[in-house]
Design a protein around this motif. Structure first.
Motif, short mmCIF file in Angstrom:
data_model
loop_
_atom_site.label_atom_id
_atom_site.label_comp_id
_atom_site.label_asym_id
_atom_site.label_seq_id
_atom_site.Cartn_x
_atom_site.Cartn_y
_atom_site.Cartn_z
N GLN A 38 -28.58 -6.45 -7.71
CA GLN A 38 -28.26 -7.38 -6.63
C GLN A 38 -27.20 -8.37 -7.07
O GLN A 38 -27.26 -8.90 -8.19
CB GLN A 38 -29.52 -8.13 -6.19
CG GLN A 38 -29.35 -8.94 -4.92
CD GLN A 38 -30.68 -9.47 -4.40
OE1 GLN A 38 -31.64 -9.66 -5.16
NE2 GLN A 38 -30.75 -9.70 -3.10
N THR A 39 -26.24 -8.60 -6.18
CA THR A 39 -25.25 -9.64 -6.39
C THR A 39 -25.45 -10.70 -5.31
O THR A 39 -26.04 -10.42 -4.26
CB THR A 39 -23.82 -9.07 -6.32
OG1 THR A 39 -23.67 -8.37 -5.07
CG2 THR A 39 -23.55 -8.12 -7.46
N PRO A 40 -24.98 -11.92 -5.56
CA PRO A 40 -25.21 -13.01 -4.61
C PRO A 40 -24.73 -12.66 -3.21
O PRO A 40 -23.62 -12.16 -3.02
CB PRO A 40 -24.41 -14.17 -5.21
CG PRO A 40 -24.39 -13.88 -6.66
CD PRO A 40 -24.29 -12.39 -6.78
N GLY A 41 -25.59 -12.91 -2.22
CA GLY A 41 -25.23 -12.70 -0.84
C GLY A 41 -25.34 -11.27 -0.36
O GLY A 41 -25.05 -10.99 0.81
N LYS A 42 -25.78 -10.38 -1.24
CA LYS A 42 -25.89 -8.97 -0.84
C LYS A 42 -27.33 -8.49 -0.95
O LYS A 42 -28.15 -9.05 -1.69
CB LYS A 42 -24.99 -8.10 -1.70
CG LYS A 42 -23.51 -8.33 -1.45
CD LYS A 42 -22.68 -7.25 -2.12
CE LYS A 42 -21.20 -7.42 -1.80
NZ LYS A 42 -20.37 -6.39 -2.44
N GLN A 43 -27.63 -7.43 -0.21
CA GLN A 43 -28.95 -6.83 -0.26
C GLN A 43 -29.15 -6.16 -1.62
O GLN A 43 -28.21 -5.66 -2.24
CB GLN A 43 -29.05 -5.78 0.86
CG GLN A 43 -30.44 -5.18 1.03
CD GLN A 43 -30.49 -4.16 2.15
OE1 GLN A 43 -29.50 -3.54 2.50
NE2 GLN A 43 -31.67 -3.99 2.73
N ARG A 44 -30.40 -6.13 -2.05
CA ARG A 44 -30.72 -5.44 -3.29
C ARG A 44 -30.44 -3.94 -3.11
O ARG A 44 -30.90 -3.33 -2.15
CB ARG A 44 -32.19 -5.69 -3.63
CG ARG A 44 -32.53 -5.49 -5.08
CD ARG A 44 -33.89 -6.09 -5.43
NE ARG A 44 -33.83 -7.54 -5.49
CZ ARG A 44 -34.82 -8.30 -5.95
NH1 ARG A 44 -35.93 -7.72 -6.40
NH2 ARG A 44 -34.71 -9.60 -5.97
N GLU A 45 -29.69 -3.39 -4.05
CA GLU A 45 -29.21 -2.01 -3.96
C GLU A 45 -30.02 -1.10 -4.87
O GLU A 45 -30.21 -1.42 -6.06
CB GLU A 45 -27.73 -1.95 -4.35
CG GLU A 45 -27.13 -0.56 -4.38
CD GLU A 45 -25.73 -0.54 -4.99
OE1 GLU A 45 -25.00 0.42 -4.71
OE2 GLU A 45 -25.38 -1.47 -5.74
N LEU A 46 -30.46 0.01 -4.33
CA LEU A 46 -31.18 0.98 -5.16
C LEU A 46 -30.19 1.69 -6.07
O LEU A 46 -29.19 2.25 -5.60
CB LEU A 46 -31.89 1.99 -4.27
CG LEU A 46 -32.61 3.13 -4.99
CD1 LEU A 46 -33.75 2.60 -5.83
CD2 LEU A 46 -33.12 4.16 -3.98
N VAL A 47 -30.46 1.68 -7.36
CA VAL A 47 -29.60 2.35 -8.33
C VAL A 47 -30.16 3.73 -8.69
O VAL A 47 -29.46 4.73 -8.62
CB VAL A 47 -29.44 1.50 -9.61
CG1 VAL A 47 -28.61 2.25 -10.65
CG2 VAL A 47 -28.82 0.15 -9.28
#
Length: 121
Positions: A38-47
């Motif tokens: 996750q980066t600031p302001g973004k949705q948590r991304e599945l890796v």
């Protein structure tokens, strides 16, 4: 249950890292394990996800650069990232759930606290 990530840090572009997720309070052999970022302001991304039987699944990330693995004997999951790019900069989170769907739905039973990865020259 505690999930504790480690292995993050500052790395130059092109470098590699191996993140670890140590689990206590549960035996992970029955659990699907996942890594998110996750980066600031973004949705948590599945890796990446690894099932209890060891089958890996990679999200929209470049699967050639990521390898998810698990060591049930040591109750630990890993994420190796190669050829790091500045856009890989994020907080990386480990997650665990008995169900594969719990991970891919971004609603796992357990989350770690995250480890920061910063890629910069």
């Amino acid at each position: 249950v505690q999930l504790v990530e480690s292995g993050g840090g500052f790395v130059q572009p092109g470098g590699s890292l191996r993140l670890s997720c140590a689990v206590s309070g549960r035996i992970i052999s029955d659990y699907t394990m996942g890594w998110f970022r996750q980066t600031p302001g973004k949705q948590r991304e599945l890796v990446a996800v690894i099932s209890s039987t060891g089958g890996p699944y990679y999200g929209n990330t470049e699967k050639a650069r990521f390898t998810i693995s698990r060591d049930n004997a040591n109750n630990t999951a890993y994420l190796e990232i190669r050829s790091l790019k500045p856009e890989d900069t994020a907080v990386y989170y480990c997650a665990a759930d008995r169900l594969f769907s719990g991970i891919v739905s971004r609603q796992p039973k357990f989350w770690g606290q995250g480890t920061q990865v910063t890629v910069s020259s």
